[in-house]
Design a protein around this motif. Structure first.
Motif, short mmCIF file in Angstrom:
data_model
loop_
_atom_site.label_atom_id
_atom_site.label_comp_id
_atom_site.label_asym_id
_atom_site.label_seq_id
_atom_site.Cartn_x
_atom_site.Cartn_y
_atom_site.Cartn_z
N ASP A 247 0.82 -1.21 0.00
CA ASP A 247 0.00 0.00 0.00
C ASP A 247 0.85 1.26 0.00
N VAL A 248 1.89 1.29 0.83
CA VAL A 248 2.78 2.45 0.87
C VAL A 248 3.51 2.60 -0.45
N LEU A 249 4.02 1.49 -0.96
CA LEU A 249 4.76 1.55 -2.22
C LEU A 249 3.85 1.96 -3.37
N GLY A 250 2.64 1.42 -3.39
CA GLY A 250 1.69 1.80 -4.44
C GLY A 250 1.35 3.27 -4.41
N ALA A 251 1.18 3.82 -3.21
CA ALA A 251 0.87 5.24 -3.08
C ALA A 251 2.02 6.11 -3.59
N LEU A 252 3.25 5.70 -3.29
CA LEU A 252 4.41 6.44 -3.76
C LEU A 252 4.52 6.39 -5.28
N HIS A 253 4.37 5.21 -5.84
CA HIS A 253 4.47 5.06 -7.29
C HIS A 253 3.38 5.87 -7.99
N ALA A 254 2.17 5.83 -7.45
CA ALA A 254 1.06 6.56 -8.08
C ALA A 254 1.29 8.06 -8.04
N SER A 255 1.76 8.58 -6.90
CA SER A 255 1.93 10.03 -6.78
C SER A 255 3.13 10.53 -7.60
N LEU A 256 4.19 9.74 -7.70
CA LEU A 256 5.37 10.15 -8.45
C LEU A 256 5.19 9.97 -9.95
N GLY A 257 4.48 8.94 -10.35
CA GLY A 257 4.24 8.71 -11.77
C GLY A 257 5.53 8.58 -12.56
N ASN A 259 8.00 10.41 -12.59
CA ASN A 259 9.19 10.77 -11.80
C ASN A 259 9.68 9.62 -10.91
N MET A 260 8.97 8.49 -10.92
CA MET A 260 9.48 7.30 -10.23
C MET A 260 10.43 6.61 -11.20
N LYS A 261 11.70 6.94 -11.10
CA LYS A 261 12.68 6.48 -12.08
C LYS A 261 13.07 5.02 -11.88
N HIS A 262 13.14 4.59 -10.62
CA HIS A 262 13.53 3.20 -10.36
C HIS A 262 13.17 2.86 -8.91
N CYS A 263 12.85 1.60 -8.68
CA CYS A 263 12.53 1.14 -7.33
C CYS A 263 13.29 -0.15 -7.06
N LEU A 264 14.12 -0.12 -6.03
CA LEU A 264 14.86 -1.29 -5.59
C LEU A 264 14.14 -1.90 -4.39
N ASN A 265 13.60 -3.10 -4.55
CA ASN A 265 12.88 -3.79 -3.48
C ASN A 265 13.85 -4.71 -2.75
N VAL A 266 14.02 -4.45 -1.45
CA VAL A 266 15.08 -5.13 -0.70
C VAL A 266 14.51 -6.02 0.40
N GLY A 267 13.88 -5.41 1.39
CA GLY A 267 13.49 -6.13 2.59
C GLY A 267 11.99 -6.27 2.72
N LEU A 268 11.59 -6.86 3.84
CA LEU A 268 10.19 -7.11 4.12
C LEU A 268 9.91 -6.83 5.59
N ILE A 280 1.77 -0.16 -8.39
CA ILE A 280 3.22 -0.35 -8.45
C ILE A 280 3.66 -0.47 -9.91
N ILE A 281 4.66 0.31 -10.28
CA ILE A 281 5.18 0.32 -11.66
C ILE A 281 6.22 -0.79 -11.78
N LYS A 282 5.78 -1.94 -12.22
CA LYS A 282 6.64 -3.12 -12.20
C LYS A 282 7.82 -3.01 -13.16
N GLU A 283 7.61 -2.36 -14.31
CA GLU A 283 8.68 -2.31 -15.31
C GLU A 283 9.86 -1.45 -14.87
N ARG A 284 9.69 -0.63 -13.84
CA ARG A 284 10.81 0.15 -13.32
C ARG A 284 11.16 -0.26 -11.89
N SER A 285 10.79 -1.48 -11.54
CA SER A 285 11.08 -2.03 -10.21
C SER A 285 11.91 -3.29 -10.37
N GLU A 286 12.75 -3.56 -9.38
CA GLU A 286 13.52 -4.80 -9.39
C GLU A 286 13.80 -5.26 -7.97
#
Length: 358
Positions: A247-257, A259-268, A280-286
């Motif tokens: 939910d937090v990540l989705g809100a960030l991706h949606a608001s940045l659009g 301007n969300m250049k890349h997202c590095l998913n690390v922990g849980l 969540i913008i999957k094509e710019r996430s890893e």
């Protein structure tokens, strides 16, 4: 001996199990665990256990469906049938939450060896290396607790910083670190703070941890999950997510659009809130896997080059931790049981580190 087992399908369910010590074969050694750290990172090992293979390092004894969450710590050789590993040698590395571990040392070097156990041979080698700390120049046991707590986490922090820098920050002007109070995030915040060329850093955290995150002095800005509007969404941004909170990540991706250049998913750290989110913008996430980056840099710099560069950072971040981290000790596996649920639920104080000592 005893081991601390968890139920793979429900990490809240745990039990301490008595296990017969296995007799040694030729070429094996018995390592008696002295101490290990236990943080949210260890819970992540369980959440991602099937995808990455964390359950395979130390199979649990007894009932099917039980697992051992790997931990980082120190052990002393109490019995040896290996000519080059004497009784009394001290090791730092990856262990089960148990009183002992049988190892099959191969790849012998003055400062390290690899566990050659067959069931670990296909797993990431970085987890199979055991440091022979008595051979390290200037080894000081007084730093064992901080090393067990921070080295496994802050090597990921170092790799994240190095990855972003190597990619020219993905064109970003600011870095948002989600779950900024986690110890891996703190290490990354320290790395960004120390780098004059790094973009602005924003530590995103809960309201209850905001004062602590600000007090670190590492992030240029602190924001809370319930006030994302304080983040400037007009700037190109890279996100480093330690939380796994969809939910937090989705809100960030949606608001940045855009301007969300890349997202590095690390922990849980928010593993129970990790459901996927359609924004969540999957094509710019890893998914960022630190051992993979380590292998890349070993290819670029050589093993000694990586060790030198990363250890320089790790020592600096460990020394800096004296300004914010308090160590809480637990007595053996029973002591771990007393604190386990708080760590599992993300309720362990961010300025404390848990050390289990036998």
């Amino acid at each position: 001996m005893q081991e601390f087992q968890v139920q793979k399908t429900d990490l809240h369910k745990t039990k301490i199990v008595d296990v017969d010590s296995a007799p040694l074969k030729d070429g094996e050694v018995r390592a008696k665990v002295d101490l290990f750290s236990f943080t949210a990172n260890n819970i992540t090992y369980g959440v991602a256990g099937d995808q990455i293979g964390y359950w395979q390092f130390f199979p649990a004894h007894g009932a099917e469906g039980q697992g051992l969450l790997p931990v980082w710590g120190f052990a002393d050789i109490s019995e040896s049938k290996h000519a080059d590993v004497p009784v009394g040698e001290r090791l730092y590395g990856y262990f089960p939450p148990a009183e002992e571990l049988v190892l099959s040392p191969v790849g012998m070097r003055a400062g390290q060896f690899i566990d050659g156990a067959e069931h670990r041979s296909a797993l990431p080698q970085g987890y199979n290396v055991y440091r022979r700390v008595n051979a390290e120049p200037g080894y000081n046991g007084a730093f064992d607790e901080a090393r067990a707590l921070l080295f496994p986490l802050h090597v990921t922090s170092f790799c994240l910083w190095d990855c972003m820098k190597d990619n020219d920050w993905y064109g970003a002007e600011q870095v948002i670190v989600v779950s900024a109070s986690s110890k891996t995030s703190i290490g990354l915040g320290f790395a960004l703070h120390e780098d004059a060329d790094a973009p602005i850093s924003i530590g995103l955290t809960s309201g209850r941890n905001a004062s602590f995150v600000k007090s670190l002095g590492y992030y240029d800005q602190t924001a809370t999950y319930d006030d994302l509007s304080s983040i400037d969404i007009s700037k190109p941004t890279v996100i480093v997510d330690m939380s796994g909170n969809g939910d937090v990540l989705g809100a960030l991706h949606a608001s940045l659009g855009a301007n969300m250049k890349h997202c590095l998913n690390v922990g849980l750290t928010h593993w129970e809130e990790g459901a996927a989110n359609k924004n969540i913008i999957k094509e710019r996430s890893e998914f960022f896997f630190a051992p993979g980056h380590i292998q890349k840099r070993i290819g670029d710099w050589g093993a000694e080059g990586f060790t030198e560069k990363s250890n320089d950072f790790l020592m600096k971040s460990m020394i800096a931790s004296k300004g914010w981290m308090k160590v809480r000790e637990a007595n053996g596996l029973e002591g771990l049981s007393e604190h386990y649920q708080a760590v599992c639920d993300g309720k362990f104080a961010p300025d404390e580190g848990l050390i289990v000592r036998f």
